[in-house]
Design an enzyme around this catalytic site. Structure first.
Site, short mmCIF file in Angstrom:
data_model
loop_
_atom_site.label_atom_id
_atom_site.label_comp_id
_atom_site.label_asym_id
_atom_site.label_seq_id
_atom_site.Cartn_x
_atom_site.Cartn_y
_atom_site.Cartn_z
N THR A 64 0.85 -1.19 0.00
CA THR A 64 0.00 0.00 0.00
C THR A 64 0.89 1.23 0.00
O THR A 64 1.62 1.47 0.98
CB THR A 64 -0.92 -0.02 1.23
OG1 THR A 64 -1.68 -1.21 1.17
CG2 THR A 64 -1.83 1.19 1.28
N CYS A 84 -3.41 -2.05 9.02
CA CYS A 84 -3.80 -1.33 7.79
C CYS A 84 -4.61 -0.06 8.04
O CYS A 84 -4.21 1.03 7.63
CB CYS A 84 -4.60 -2.26 6.88
SG CYS A 84 -3.58 -3.55 6.19
C1 UDX Z 1 -8.22 -4.48 5.90
C2 UDX Z 1 -9.06 -4.54 4.63
O1 UDX Z 1 -10.30 -5.20 4.91
C3 UDX Z 1 -8.32 -5.26 3.52
O2 UDX Z 1 -9.07 -5.21 2.32
C4 UDX Z 1 -6.97 -4.54 3.31
O3 UDX Z 1 -6.22 -5.15 2.32
C5 UDX Z 1 -6.18 -4.49 4.60
O4 UDX Z 1 -6.97 -3.86 5.61
P1 UDX Z 1 -7.58 -6.18 7.83
O5 UDX Z 1 -6.88 -4.99 8.43
O6 UDX Z 1 -6.89 -7.48 7.77
O7 UDX Z 1 -8.02 -5.82 6.33
O8 UDX Z 1 -8.90 -6.42 8.69
P2 UDX Z 1 -10.47 -6.18 8.57
O9 UDX Z 1 -11.13 -7.48 8.58
O10 UDX Z 1 -10.81 -5.26 7.48
O11 UDX Z 1 -10.75 -5.46 9.97
C6 UDX Z 1 -10.13 -4.23 10.35
C7 UDX Z 1 -10.56 -3.82 11.74
O12 UDX Z 1 -11.92 -3.42 11.77
C8 UDX Z 1 -10.44 -4.93 12.79
O13 UDX Z 1 -10.02 -4.38 14.00
C9 UDX Z 1 -11.86 -5.46 12.88
O14 UDX Z 1 -12.12 -6.12 14.09
C10 UDX Z 1 -12.64 -4.16 12.75
N1 UDX Z 1 -14.02 -4.34 12.29
C11 UDX Z 1 -14.27 -4.91 11.08
C12 UDX Z 1 -15.06 -3.89 13.09
O15 UDX Z 1 -14.86 -3.37 14.18
N2 UDX Z 1 -16.34 -4.04 12.62
C13 UDX Z 1 -16.63 -4.59 11.42
O16 UDX Z 1 -17.82 -4.67 11.07
C14 UDX Z 1 -15.57 -5.05 10.63
#
Ligand code: UDX
Length: 469
Positions: A121, A284
């Site tokens: 990224t 991320c």
């Molecule tokens: C994210 C993006 O989804 C992905 O496409 C990108 O390439 C990298 O960043 P990631 O960081 O692995 O992926 O996790 P993700 O599943 O998106 O969750 C991010 C955060 O948001 C976590 O802390 C998760 O618990 C939180 N979250 C997610 C919530 O609090 N509520 C939700 O409904 C979804």
């Protein structure tokens, strides 16, 4: 095809394993000998469900690993998958990208056309930056000897194997025809799902034969780079929004679970990313929102909505502490058990998690904190050496003599805990479930004082759930 992936972190190792599985001769190059040795020993350098299987199957067949940049000379496509940590002002630190570009430049074969792909990224304009570094160091010309393409990754940690084989979309940013053709060829097997019957035997999930095929979207480099940031920032905004709605629901007596369900039924909004939490974190979202925000400010086009989402998220972390404090009155001398240190389940990633902020705050207010996580304790300890918490081998141990247990990460393992026994071990059986994840009616029935976020736990009782005690 002949592929190289620079970097064996979360992105590089998953990308390389996938291309190797799809039949391309793929070499991972990493400067860290330990990571390379792990790969050569047919093991994954990171915790990611299903990745070990892929590496074990293809290492030495179509997958290779080395610390040497020599394989770049034969590569048709070189992916840059190195880390882009944050600078103090929130902007992305491109040190590793620049170093990778220099190393690639020193190993390009002048007789062949090489496509260099930014998978990490990176801020808008980085493809141009990489091009100019490669030109300066190698003396070769972009367009005639090489081209730099943007192909952002959208992998979720914990589901990276599923996401790499079943992406919603593949975004390719390039202004060069030859590069466009080469990358389309590279993705051919993935787009057609060739070899999936064999590969799917290694998946940690059933083969998704019904999943819609990925959209292959071609655009210019800057737009592709922007798509990645704009996507992650949008998702962060969505979560911050539902978390704010949860706080308001709590004040007004509405139930955020039903509210999220009801708004998600609108196909324009969609049901995903409306799960309440103690805030988003991870490697991320904080980094990407900070980078796009800083850039927007530098260029006089501030993303106000993203700025608000970041502020709102910080407030959400502290809201959890406030809620415990409201219940226990003073935190001085109180024992708090924390379940979950990773930013979400199915990962060992404890970088920049809300757990560290919440725990720090609890300790500042005088609490003694005991913690448990199925995978993340080692990394959390390494990243937070000065945080005085007690690391526990089991959730039960973390709950011993606790005045409160707080669930921060919704690991499935926590569903089948012996909650009845845990209740008897605690000094006062109060549990704060920040993911509204646990079987609350069951917990209330066995004597817990249960709170979620955005719900009145006692007002919205559902049918009891039978759980193993
Ligand atoms: C994210 C993006 O989804 C992905 O496409 C990108 O390439 C990298 O960043 P990631 O960081 O692995 O992926 O996790 P993700 O599943 O998106 O969750 C991010 C955060 O948001 C976590 O802390 C998760 O618990 C939180 N979250 C997610 C919530 O609090 N509520 C939700 O409904 C979804």
């Amino acid at each position: 095809m002949n592929v190289v992936c620079i970097g064996s972190g979360y992105v590089g190792s998953v990308t390389a394993a996938a291309f190797a599985a799809l039949g391309h001769k793929t070499t991972v190059i990493d400067i860290d000998q330990k990571k390379v040795d792990t790969l050569l020993a047919k093991k994954s350098p990171i915790y990611e469900p299903g990745l070990d299987n892929l590496i074990a199957e293809y290492m030495g067949q179509t997958l290779f690993a080395t610390t040497d940049y020599e394989p770049v000379r034969q590569a048709e496509v070189v992916f840059i998958c190195v880390g882009t940590p944050s600078n103090a002002d929130g902007s992305a630190d491109l040190t590793y990208i620049k170093k990778a570009a220099e190393n690639i430049a020193q190993h390009l074969d002048p007789k062949r056309f090489t496509v260099i792909v930014n998978k990490s990224t990176v801020p808008v304009g980085t493809a141009d930056l990489v091009s100019s570094i490669v030109e300066q160091v190698s003396g070769l010309r972009q367009e005639s000897h090489f081209a730099v393409v943007s192909n952002p990754e959208f992998l979720r940690e914990g589901y990276a194997v599923e996401d790499v084989f079943y992406p919603d979309r593949i975004v390719i940013g390039t202004n060069n025809e030859q590069a466009r053709y080469t990358i389309k060829m590279l993705y051919h097997n993935l787009l057609q799902r060739n070899h999936y019957e064999a590969i799917s035997k290694l998946f940690p999930f059933p083969e998704k034969t019904d999943a819609p095929k990925a959209t292959y979207f071609e655009t210019d480099t800057k737009s592709a780079e922007m798509i990645k940031y704009a996507s992650n920032a949008f998702l962060a905004v969505k979560i911050s929004y539902i978390n704010e709605v949860a706080r308001l629901c709590e004040t007004l007596g509405a139930n955020v679970l039903d509210v999220a369900k009801g708004i998600g039924m609108d196909s324009r909004i969609g049901e995903k990313f409306l799960q309440v939490s103690s805030g988003w974190s991870g490697s991320c979202f904080p980094k990407d929102t900070a980078e796009i925000l800083t850039t927007s400010q530098k260029y006089g086009s501030e993303l106000l909505v993203v700025k608000a989402a970041v502020e709102s998220n910080q407030k959400m972390h502290l809201y959890v502490v406030e809620k415990i404090q409201r219940r226990l009155k003073t935190l001085n001398g109180k024992n708090i058990g924390v379940l979950g240190l990773t930013f979400k389940p199915n990962t060992d990633d404890a970088r920049k998690t809300q757990a560290s902020i919440i725990i720090q705050q609890l300790i500042e207010l005088g609490a003694h904190v005991s913690v448990h996580d199925p995978q993340g304790m080692e990394m959390f300890r390494a990243l937070n050496p000065d945080v005085p918490v007690r690391y526990c081998e089991s959730p039960l141990q973390a709950a011993e003599l606790a005045d409160a247990v707080v669930l921060l990460t919704h690991w499935e393992d926590y569903l089948s805990l012996n909650w009845a026994l845990m209740q008897t071990k605690m000094r006062s059986p109060y549990i704060l479930d920040t993911r509204n994840f646990l079987p609350k009616d069951f917990l209330i029935d066995i004597g817990f004082s249960y709170e979620g976020l955005g719900i009145d736990a006692n007002a919205f009782r559902r049918e009891p759930i039978e759980l193993a005690r």
